[in-house]
Structures are given as C-alpha cells and as structure tokens.
Design an enzyme around this catalytic site. Structure first.
Site, PDB file in Angstrom:
ATOM      1  N   HIS A  90      -3.571  -3.278  -2.622  1.00  0.00           N
ATOM      2  CA  HIS A  90      -4.935  -2.769  -2.744  1.00  0.00           C
ATOM      3  C   HIS A  90      -5.409  -3.028  -4.170  1.00  0.00           C
ATOM      4  CE1 HIS A  90      -2.877   0.508  -4.760  1.00  0.00           C
ATOM      5  NE2 HIS A  90      -2.216   0.812  -3.658  1.00  0.00           N
ATOM      6  N   GLY A 148      -5.446  -1.228  -6.718  1.00  0.00           N
ATOM      7  CA  GLY A 148      -4.516  -0.771  -7.761  1.00  0.00           C
ATOM      8  C   GLY A 148      -3.548  -1.889  -8.129  1.00  0.00           C
ATOM      9  N   HIS A 149      -2.951  -2.498  -7.109  1.00  0.00           N
ATOM     10  CA  HIS A 149      -2.058  -3.638  -7.355  1.00  0.00           C
ATOM     11  C   HIS A 149      -2.841  -4.780  -8.008  1.00  0.00           C
ATOM     12  CE1 HIS A 149      -0.111  -1.733  -3.675  1.00  0.00           C
ATOM     13  NE2 HIS A 149       0.886  -1.746  -4.529  1.00  0.00           N
ATOM     14  N   GLY A 163       2.277   0.607 -12.679  1.00  0.00           N
ATOM     15  CA  GLY A 163       1.126   1.507 -12.703  1.00  0.00           C
ATOM     16  C   GLY A 163       1.509   2.919 -13.135  1.00  0.00           C
ATOM     17  N   GLN A 171       8.215   7.029 -12.221  1.00  0.00           N
ATOM     18  CA  GLN A 171       8.848   5.722 -12.007  1.00  0.00           C
ATOM     19  C   GLN A 171       8.694   4.845 -13.250  1.00  0.00           C
ATOM     20  OE1 GLN A 171       8.559   3.224  -8.283  1.00  0.00           O
ATOM     21  NE2 GLN A 171       6.946   2.232  -9.458  1.00  0.00           N
ATOM     22  N   VAL A 206      -5.828   3.222 -10.729  1.00  0.00           N
ATOM     23  CA  VAL A 206      -7.137   2.877 -10.156  1.00  0.00           C
ATOM     24  C   VAL A 206      -7.449   3.889  -9.053  1.00  0.00           C
ATOM     25  CG1 VAL A 206      -8.451   1.108  -8.924  1.00  0.00           C
ATOM     26  CG2 VAL A 206      -6.776   0.440 -10.674  1.00  0.00           C
ATOM     27  N   SER A 225      -3.506   4.207  -2.961  1.00  0.00           N
ATOM     28  CA  SER A 225      -2.085   4.190  -2.599  1.00  0.00           C
ATOM     29  C   SER A 225      -1.950   3.513  -1.249  1.00  0.00           C
ATOM     30  CB  SER A 225      -1.571   5.630  -2.502  1.00  0.00           C
ATOM     31  OG  SER A 225      -0.336   5.656  -1.798  1.00  0.00           O
ATOM     32  N   SER A 226      -0.881   2.746  -1.092  1.00  0.00           N
ATOM     33  CA  SER A 226      -0.654   2.099   0.207  1.00  0.00           C
ATOM     34  C   SER A 226      -0.554   3.147   1.300  1.00  0.00           C
ATOM     35  CB  SER A 226       0.644   1.279   0.162  1.00  0.00           C
ATOM     36  OG  SER A 226       0.569   0.335  -0.889  1.00  0.00           O
ATOM     37  N   ARG A 227      -0.043   4.333   0.952  1.00  0.00           N
ATOM     38  CA  ARG A 227       0.140   5.390   1.962  1.00  0.00           C
ATOM     39  C   ARG A 227      -1.192   5.988   2.420  1.00  0.00           C
ATOM     40  NH1 ARG A 227       5.207   6.258  -1.084  1.00  0.00           N
ATOM     41  NH2 ARG A 227       6.906   6.069   0.411  1.00  0.00           N
TER      42      ARG A 227
HETATM   43  P1  AMP Z   1       4.032   0.103  -4.726  1.00  0.00           P
HETATM   44  O1  AMP Z   1       3.661  -1.119  -3.955  1.00  0.00           O
HETATM   45  O2  AMP Z   1       3.396   1.351  -4.232  1.00  0.00           O
HETATM   46  O3  AMP Z   1       5.501   0.216  -4.971  1.00  0.00           O
HETATM   47  O4  AMP Z   1       3.384  -0.104  -6.170  1.00  0.00           O
HETATM   48  C1  AMP Z   1       3.628  -1.252  -6.923  1.00  0.00           C
HETATM   49  C2  AMP Z   1       3.061  -1.051  -8.285  1.00  0.00           C
HETATM   50  O5  AMP Z   1       1.663  -0.815  -8.189  1.00  0.00           O
HETATM   51  C3  AMP Z   1       3.676   0.164  -9.006  1.00  0.00           C
HETATM   52  O6  AMP Z   1       3.878  -0.167 -10.379  1.00  0.00           O
HETATM   53  C4  AMP Z   1       2.603   1.201  -8.848  1.00  0.00           C
HETATM   54  O7  AMP Z   1       2.609   2.181  -9.872  1.00  0.00           O
HETATM   55  C5  AMP Z   1       1.346   0.352  -8.913  1.00  0.00           C
HETATM   56  N1  AMP Z   1       0.224   1.063  -8.295  1.00  0.00           N
HETATM   57  C6  AMP Z   1       0.173   1.622  -7.057  1.00  0.00           C
HETATM   58  N2  AMP Z   1      -1.010   2.247  -6.869  1.00  0.00           N
HETATM   59  C7  AMP Z   1      -1.714   2.098  -8.018  1.00  0.00           C
HETATM   60  C8  AMP Z   1      -3.002   2.524  -8.460  1.00  0.00           C
HETATM   61  N3  AMP Z   1      -3.809   3.258  -7.695  1.00  0.00           N
HETATM   62  N4  AMP Z   1      -3.401   2.180  -9.707  1.00  0.00           N
HETATM   63  C9  AMP Z   1      -2.592   1.455 -10.521  1.00  0.00           C
HETATM   64  N5  AMP Z   1      -1.370   1.011 -10.159  1.00  0.00           N
HETATM   65  C10 AMP Z   1      -0.934   1.335  -8.932  1.00  0.00           C
END
Ligand code: AMP
Length: 299
Positions: A36, A38-39, A149, A155, A178, A187-189
């Site tokens: 999304h 954020g990524h 992030g 983490q 973001v 969030s992916s969730r």
């Molecule tokens: P994930 O795919 O959820 O494991 O996240 C991969 C990376 O994207 C991690 O470093 C997360 O912290 C970052 N991330 C996930 N959501 C956001 C967001 N809303 N804003 C910024 N970074 C994010």
C-alpha cells in the site's frame, strides 16, 4: 510486466553484487506484500537515496504464532508487482519458504532484549522470527540501506539493535508512518476490516493523537494519566479489545512514569479478528520550544 522478479537467494545476491560493483548504492525494502502507500513511501525514499532498489515480498511464517493470522494474511502478488513497477523498483525478491529456510529453523537469530516487551510479551517468538528473516535478507543483500517504517516502531528498534549487534553492514533508515486522511495508519491488515470495524479502528489513532495533545499542548507529565486517556478512548468504542496502551522510552521502550523528555506512545488492539498496532512520538510542552530550536540549529 517487465519488472524483474527472482525467487533464488543466490541469484539475487549475485545481481546485487554486480550492481554494487558498478557503483550503485543498494536500497532494500523488506515487506510481506499486500503493498500500500505506506510501503510505497519506503520505496520512494529508497529510490531517492539509492541507485538500485530491491523489494522483498515474503510472508514470513516464523514470525506468526500458531493461533495468528498467517493463513489469512492478505496476499496480492500481481498488484504488488504493479505497485513496485510504477514506483521504480529494480528487482523484486519473492522467495518460497524453502528458499529462505532450506534447513528449517535450526539456525535462528535471537532478537535483542527489547523484543521481550510489548509486542513480544503478547506474541512470544515473534521478534525472533523477524530478526531471523531480516538477517537472512541482510546477508543476501550485503552492504545496503534498509528501509523500515515507524509504523512498526518496536520492530524498527529491534532491527536497529540486531543489525548493530550482529555487525551487518546495513544502514537502517527510519520512515514515517503513512496515514489515511482520517488518521488510520495504513496496514495490510486493514483489508480484513469491514466498514464498521474500520470505523472502530480509528480509535487507535484517535487515542494516540489525544494523548499526544495532552502531553504537548496541555502539559500532562504523568504517564499513568496519559495511558488512562488512551485506554478510555479505546474502551469507549464497541468491538475494540485493548492489548496495551503505553508511554515508553524512545529507544529502550521501557515503561516510564514521569514525562520529561520525548516519549513514544504505543497501542495494540484487536478489532474483531484483526490485530492492529499504531504509535506516535510526543515531546512534552516544556521541551517543545527547546526541541524545535535544536531542529532549526541542526538544519
Ligand atoms: P509489512 O509488509 O507489514 O511487514 O511492512 C513492511 C514495511 O513497511 C515495514 O518496515 C513496515 O513498518 C512498513 N510499513 C507498513 N505500514 C506502513 C505505514 N503505514 N507507513 C510507513 N511504513 C509502513
């Protein structure tokens, strides 16, 4: 689609080595997919700072507990590749579990001490899984910048400490959270929330921003009072089950009693079956002017 996608760790390491030898800085963005904005912000920062950007997409089984959501974690691989391509990613590393865990889980990384708190106490073994998979990605990528992030604040601190402790030649770059325009952290969730649950999920960011204001604007210095404010807001919304809402030290994430310097506010709650986390920084009003002056002087 023309973006290069590799499953083989050896092939990725070789490709990255070649790019590094040609003089390019390497930017690594580890993800679990379901990408999304954020990524995308991590990818954009990596593309700004590095000549060659690698995104890994891997839903890491070892960081999920037996009763957690590994099976239902969103997987949107084709859309992920499109997002990567449109944001200028050079290479996607999409390994199988067998590729990253060829001998199972005999050799694992024990996450640093900070992993035992907060997320770690509710999700035993979670950060060992994160530390293990991130170590593998760092070993494959070699010297690079790795983008994480602040959305997953604990983490981020675990990965920083682990990279230092294990002497990885990796610069950890912290990227801001973001949010949607109404405050919900991406969030992916979130994809698993229905409309009512999405509305309820807003209580996390609302609790954080009210607590931040209490510290920064109203001058509240009692952590217990700030935590009460967050918990009251979270409890006031039906369907939200609070796991924690705490005021913590910026780096050690230890609980603090009296707020005299910058702190981190962190919350975790279940909305239906979906477990969400969020956090913000807060600078006490007494320190605000001082911190702003330090920022201006540093620029
Ligand atoms: P994930 O795919 O959820 O494991 O996240 C991969 C990376 O994207 C991690 O470093 C997360 O912290 C970052 N991330 C996930 N959501 C956001 C967001 N809303 N804003 C910024 N970074 C994010």
């Amino acid at each position: 689609m023309s973006i290069e996608v590799l499953e083989s760790a050896a092939a990725v390491a070789e490709k990255i080595d070649r790019e590094r030898l040609s003089g390019k800085a390497i930017g690594l963005v580890p993800t679990m997919g379901a990408l999304h904005e954020g990524h995308a912000s991590l990818i954009a920062r990596a593309a700004d700072e590095c000549g060659f950007v690698v995104v890994s997409i891997f839903v890491n089984p070892t960081q999920f507990g037996p009763s957690e959501d590994f099976d239902v974690y969103p997987r949107t691989f084709e859309a992920d590749l499109e997002l990567c391509e449109s944001h200028g990613v050079d290479l996607v590393f999409a390994p199988t579990a067998g590729e990253l865990y060829p001998f199972g889980t005999r050799s694992v990384v024990k996450a640093p001490e900070i992993a035992d708190l907060l997320e770690g106490s509710g999700r035993p073994g979670h950060f060992d899984g994160v530390a293990t998979v991130v170590s593998k990605l760092f070993a494959i990528a070699g010297r690079c910048n790795a983008y994480f992030g602040a959305k997953d604040y604990q983490q981020l601190q675990v990965v920083k400490a682990m990279a230092k402790e294990l002497c990885f030649p990796v610069e950890i770059v912290e990227c801001e959270t973001v949010r949607e325009s109404d405050g919900l952290a991406l969030s992916s969730r979130n994809r698993r929330l229905d409309i009512g649950q999405r509305a309820a999920a807003l209580s996390l960011s609302a609790a954080l921003s009210t607590a931040k204001d209490a510290i920064e604007v109203l001058g509240e210095t009692s952590a217990a009072e700030v935590e009460r404010i967050m918990i009251d807001i979270l409890h006031s919304v039906e369907g939200v089950e609070v796991e924690y809402a705490v005021v913590a030290d910026l780096v050690s994430l230890q609980h603090i009693d009296s707020i005299s310097d910058e702190v981190r506010l962190l919350v975790a709650a279940k909305v239906g079956n979906v477990r969400l986390i969020d956090n913000v920084g807060a600078i006490p009003s007494l320190r605000h002017g001082e911190a702003l002056r330090e920022k201006v002087v540093a620029q």
